[in-house]
Design a protein around this motif. Structure first.
Motif: not given
Length: 217
Positions: A142-155
């Motif tokens: 969910s974009k309410s949780n920063p994990d999604v952005f960290f996942y993509i930037s980590g990739f």
């Protein structure tokens, strides 16, 4: 400050001019049944998920269909628009092309299912402008949780301060900004009430992609 290794884009309301469709999907579906919707149906449905919206329409308009059947009907209206008529927001194609030429990695992060967005991307010929595409629902993000952005930037092995998140939605901008990402707010009429707050939170706020192109050129 405006160094960029990775750009993460929302889709609806950011690169695709589609918020009007989501606001009017119920009304467009009722039209296929020959029913005229109440004036503010879109506003009422916008706060509900699809099942809840179908339930509301079933009761309100005495529709002889089950909730799953209504959801299928609404999905068909959405699907037709992605496949045949939705347009990119002005300057989006040129902006994505510019990033590609600069060697900046691009990722799509959307809450809209890939069955819908792949149709639009094929027709608009923008698949090759993205290095990575994610439908959040598939990964339970969910974009309410920063994990999604960290996942993509980590990739892409990009730090938050090397990554820009392009969004029209206030809640997503807040999430990304609080996690240390650069945020680029993109104006969309559907979020105009939040515009001043967006301007305060975003690293940079753009009324259109022409402004973004000038800034990152």
């Amino acid at each position: 400050r405006n160094f960029m290794k990775l750009a993460i884009f929302d889709m609806d309301g950011t690169i695709l001019d589609s918020m009007g469709l989501w606001l009017n999907a119920g009304e467009l579906y009722l039209k296929t049944l020959g029913i005229t919707a109440e004036k503010d149906l879109g506003k009422k449905l916008f706060e509900l998920n699809m099942e809840e919206g179908a339930e509301y329409m079933k009761e309100k308009y005495h529709l002889p269909f089950s909730v799953p059947e209504l959801c299928d009907g609404i999905n068909k209206v959405l699907s037709d628009a992605y496949e045949n008529s939705l347009k990119l927001k002005p300057g989006a194609f040129e902006f994505l092309t510019m990033l590609k030429k600069k060697g900046i990695k691009t990722a799509l992060c959307t809450n809209t299912s890939d069955q819908l967005f792949e149709k639009a991307f094929d027709r608009l010929k923008i698949n090759e402008l993205f290095d990575f595409k994610m439908y959040t629902g598939k990964f339970n993000f969910s974009k309410s949780n920063p994990d999604v952005f960290f996942y993509i930037s980590g990739f892409f092995d990009a730090r938050p301060d090397e990554t820009w998140v392009f969004e029209d939605a206030l809640y997503a901008v807040k999430t990304a900004a609080n996690a240390g990402f650069n945020t680029a707010g993109i104006f969309d009429f559907s979020g105009s009430v939040c515009m001043e707050e967006m301007k305060q939170i975003c690293t940079k706020y753009f009324l259109n992609f022409g402004e973004a192109s000038d800034f990152f050129a």
